[in-house]
Design an enzyme around this catalytic site. Structure first.
Site, PDB file in Angstrom:
ATOM      1  N   ASN A   7      40.873  35.706  30.134  1.00 14.19           N
ATOM      2  CA  ASN A   7      40.345  36.495  31.243  1.00 14.19           C
ATOM      3  C   ASN A   7      39.276  37.421  30.661  1.00 14.19           C
ATOM      4  O   ASN A   7      39.602  38.452  30.060  1.00 14.19           O
ATOM      5  CB  ASN A   7      41.494  37.286  31.880  1.00 14.19           C
ATOM      6  CG  ASN A   7      41.031  38.121  33.068  1.00 14.19           C
ATOM      7  OD1 ASN A   7      39.829  38.185  33.371  1.00 14.19           O
ATOM      8  ND2 ASN A   7      41.972  38.754  33.732  1.00 14.19           N
ATOM      9  N   ARG A  90      39.998  32.426  33.748  1.00 13.13           N
ATOM     10  CA  ARG A  90      39.967  33.055  35.067  1.00 13.13           C
ATOM     11  C   ARG A  90      38.499  33.232  35.462  1.00 13.13           C
ATOM     12  O   ARG A  90      37.714  33.790  34.690  1.00 13.13           O
ATOM     13  CB  ARG A  90      40.650  34.412  35.011  1.00 13.13           C
ATOM     14  CG  ARG A  90      40.541  35.126  36.321  1.00 13.13           C
ATOM     15  CD  ARG A  90      40.923  36.564  36.240  1.00 13.13           C
ATOM     16  NE  ARG A  90      40.643  37.176  37.517  1.00 13.13           N
ATOM     17  CZ  ARG A  90      40.367  38.457  37.675  1.00 13.13           C
ATOM     18  NH1 ARG A  90      40.341  39.251  36.628  1.00 13.13           N
ATOM     19  NH2 ARG A  90      40.127  38.933  38.857  1.00 13.13           N
ATOM     20  N   HIS A 179      42.453  37.796  44.458  1.00 13.15           N
ATOM     21  CA  HIS A 179      43.866  37.746  44.026  1.00 13.15           C
ATOM     22  C   HIS A 179      44.538  36.430  44.444  1.00 13.15           C
ATOM     23  O   HIS A 179      45.753  36.387  44.619  1.00 13.15           O
ATOM     24  CB  HIS A 179      44.703  38.901  44.633  1.00 13.15           C
ATOM     25  CG  HIS A 179      44.361  40.255  44.117  1.00 13.15           C
ATOM     26  ND1 HIS A 179      44.358  41.365  44.931  1.00 13.15           N
ATOM     27  CD2 HIS A 179      44.045  40.706  42.888  1.00 13.15           C
ATOM     28  CE1 HIS A 179      44.037  42.436  44.223  1.00 13.15           C
ATOM     29  NE2 HIS A 179      43.832  42.064  42.976  1.00 13.15           N
ATOM     30  N   ARG A 241      39.153  52.256  45.007  1.00 14.16           N
ATOM     31  CA  ARG A 241      38.267  51.665  46.024  1.00 14.16           C
ATOM     32  C   ARG A 241      38.663  52.129  47.425  1.00 14.16           C
ATOM     33  O   ARG A 241      39.851  52.262  47.726  1.00 14.16           O
ATOM     34  CB  ARG A 241      38.335  50.138  45.981  1.00 14.16           C
ATOM     35  CG  ARG A 241      37.861  49.548  44.688  1.00 14.16           C
ATOM     36  CD  ARG A 241      37.835  48.029  44.772  1.00 14.16           C
ATOM     37  NE  ARG A 241      37.840  47.455  43.444  1.00 14.16           N
ATOM     38  CZ  ARG A 241      38.655  46.473  43.040  1.00 14.16           C
ATOM     39  NH1 ARG A 241      39.517  45.930  43.880  1.00 14.16           N
ATOM     40  NH2 ARG A 241      38.579  46.027  41.806  1.00 14.16           N
ATOM     41  N   GLU A 385      49.890  35.592  37.106  1.00 14.02           N
ATOM     42  CA  GLU A 385      48.615  34.897  37.315  1.00 14.02           C
ATOM     43  C   GLU A 385      48.266  34.004  36.122  1.00 14.02           C
ATOM     44  O   GLU A 385      47.687  32.938  36.289  1.00 14.02           O
ATOM     45  CB  GLU A 385      47.514  35.938  37.563  1.00 14.02           C
ATOM     46  CG  GLU A 385      47.694  36.605  38.929  1.00 14.02           C
ATOM     47  CD  GLU A 385      46.945  37.917  39.078  1.00 14.02           C
ATOM     48  OE1 GLU A 385      47.441  38.942  38.576  1.00 14.02           O
ATOM     49  OE2 GLU A 385      45.875  37.934  39.694  1.00 14.02           O
TER      50      GLU A 385
END
Ligand code: ADP
Length: 398
Positions: A7, A90, A179, A241, A385
Site C-alpha cells: 500500500n 492497493r 473503502h 474531513r 483489507e
C-alpha cells in the site's frame, strides 16, 4: 503461495507478506518519510520488531529495504525473494474502467495512470509503488486491487448527481465510493456468519468507521449505495474531513477566510471533521476523555458524527427496502462501543436492538451484539483489507 501486499502512499509504503495457506501475515511493516530526511522502516516478523534506518530517496529504495528485511537471517520471514509468488497493490481509483481487481500489465497500467486526475494525491503514489516493485521483481505477477471497484455495482440513480448530465458524460463526475475492499470483506463475512452467502436478498448496512469513514448499503453481496462520493471527502464527517455539506459553503468560506480554492479544499480535508469541530483531536479516544471531563465541543463532535451515521443507516434501510444486518468495522467501529450504541439506540421500531452488555464486552473475531429477539443482526467484524488484496492477487496470479 506467498503474496506481498503493498500500500504505497506519497511518502510511505505499508506492506504485509501473507501466507495464503494460513491466510496469516508472516511479516508486516511500513516505510515512512520516503523522499525526506530521516526515512525509516518499521518491520515485524517472527514476533520481533525491528526499526531499520536507511536512505530512501524514492519508493524503489523503500521496496529494496522491505525485501532485504523479509529475507534477513535474524528478523526476516523467508529465505529468498523467490518465495514471493505474487504482489498485490492497493490502488485507489478504478474510475469506470474496472469493476474487479486486475493483473497489472503495461496496458492496464496505462489505464490506471489515465485515471490519476480522479485521485491526484493517491493514484500517482500507488503507481510509483507498482513501478518500483516491477523494476526490482520483473518476473513476479502483480495485481491491482481498487478501493472503488466494489461500488461499481451501484445503480445509475445512486451515482448520478443532480447537476447537468453533461458533467457526467464529459468528465465522469459521479459518485464512486471508497473503502470497497473493506465493505466487500465485512459484508461477505456477515453473510457467511449468518449462513446467507448466496442469498440475493441479504441486506446489510456496513459502517466502516476509522480515520476515514464510509457507510454502504449492500444487497446480495453487491454495493447499491455508499456515503463517500466523487472523492473521499463526501459522506459522514470524519477525523479531519468535513463530509457532506451545502456546496455553496465552499465559496463563502474562501471569501471569508481569504483562501484560494486549493486552500479551502485543504481546510475541508485536513482541518475539519471531528478534529476541527472539537478543537481537541481527530482520535476518538481523545474525544471520549475530553467529553468525559466536560468538554462541550468534544461531546458535540461525537454527537455530530454519530447523528450523521444514524441518518445514513436509516437512509440505507430505506434504499435497501429493509435491513437484515448492521456491521460495524474499522478503528472506531471495532473499538468504540459508545459510538456503536449512539448510532443504533432507539431503533427498536426498525428491529434494531442492541445488547449493551455484549456491546461493552467484545471478544476476538466476529461479535454478535444483537439483543435477544432483535430482528436485525448487529455484528462487529474486524476488517482485513490486506487479506482481500492477497486473495484477489492469488486468484488473478494463478
Ligand atoms: P484508518 O482509516 O487510518 O485505517 P483505523 O481504521 O485504524 O484508521 O481507525 C483509526 C481510528 O480509530 C483512530 O483515529 C481512533 O479514532 C479510532 N480508535 C482506535 N482505537 C480506538 C479505541 N480503543 N476507542 C475509540 N476509538 C478508537
Amino acid at each position: 503461495m506467498k503474496v506481498l501486499v503493498i500500500n504505497a502512499g506519497s511518502s510511505s509504503l505499508k506492506y504485509q507478506l501473507i501466507d495464503m495457506e494460513t491466510e496469516k501475515a508472516i511479516a508486516k511493516g511500513g516505510c515512512e518519510r520516503i523522499g525526506l530526511e530521516g526515512s525509516f522502516c518499521k518491520h515485524k516478523a517472527n514476533g520481533k520488531d525491528k526499526t531499520i534506518e536507511a536512505q530512501m530517496p524514492t519508493h524503489k529504495e523503500a521496496i529494496q529495504v522491505v525485501l532485504d528485511a523479509l529475507v534477513d537471517k535474524e528478523y526476516g520471514a523467508i529465505s529468498s525473494m523467490d518465495e514471493i509468488d505474487a504482489v498485490g497493490h492497493r490502488i485507489v481509483h478504478s474510475g469506470e474502467e474496472f469493476n474487479d481487481s486486475v493483473l497489472l500489465t503495461d496496458e492496464t497500467m496505462a489505464t490506471i495512470e489515465s485515471l490519476s486526475e480522479l485521485a491526484p494525491l493517491h493514484q500517482p503514489a500507488n503507481i510509483i509503488g507498482v513501478k518500483a516493485c516491477k523494476a526490482i521483481m520483473p518476473n513476479v505477477p502483480m495485481v491491482g486491487v481498487f478501493d472503488t471497484a466494489f461500488h461499481s455495482s451501484m445503480p445509475e440513480k445512486a451515482y448520478i448527481y443532480g447537476i447537468p448530465y453533461e458533467a457526467y458524460k464529459d468528465y465522469k463526475i459521479r459518485r464512486y465510493g471508497f473503502h470497497g475492499t473493506s465493505h466487500r470483506f465485512v459484508s461477505n463475512e456477515a453473510a457467511k456468519y449468518l449462513g446467507r452467502e448466496n442469498d440475493e436478498n441479504f441486506k446489510v448496512v456496513t459502517l466502516h468507521l476509522g480515520n476515514g469513514s464510509s457507510i454502504s448499503a449492500v444487497k446480495g453481496g453487491k454495493s447499491i449505495d455508499t456515503s463517500m462520493s466523487f472523492t473521499p471527502l463526501g459522506g459522514v464527517p470524519m477525523g479531519t474531513r468535513s463530509g457532506d455539506m451545502d456546496p455553496a459553503i465552499v465559496e463563502f468560506l474562501a471569501n471569508k477566510y481569504n483562501m484560494t480554492l486549493a486552500e479551502t479544499l485543504n481546510y475541508l480535508n485536513k482541518k475539519s471533521g471531528v478534529s476541527g469541530l472539537s478543537g481537541v483531536s481527530s482520535d476518538f479516544r481523545d474525544l471520549r476523555s475530553a467529553a468525559a471531563e466536560g468538554n462541550h465541543r468534544a461531546q458535540l463532535a461525537l454527537d455530530v458524527f454519530t447523528y450523521s451515521c444514524r441518518k445514513y443507516l436509516g437512509a440505507y434501510a430505506a434504499a435497501l427496502g429493509g435491513v437484515d444486518c448492521v456491521v460495524f468495522t474499522a478503528g472506531i467501529g471495532e473499538h468504540d462501543g459508545g459510538v456503536r450504541k449512539s448510532i443504533v439506540t432507539d431503533m427498536e421500531y426498525m428491529g434494531i436492538c442492541l445488547d449493551e452488555a455484549k456491546n461493552d464486552n467484545l471478544t476476538d473475531g466476529i461479535c454478535d451484539i444483537t439483543a435477544d429477539g432483535g430482528k436485525v443482526k448487529i455484528l462487529v467484524i474486524p476488517t482485513n483489507e490486506e487479506l482481500v488484496i492477497a486473495r484477489d492477487t492469488e486468484r488473478l496470479a494463478k
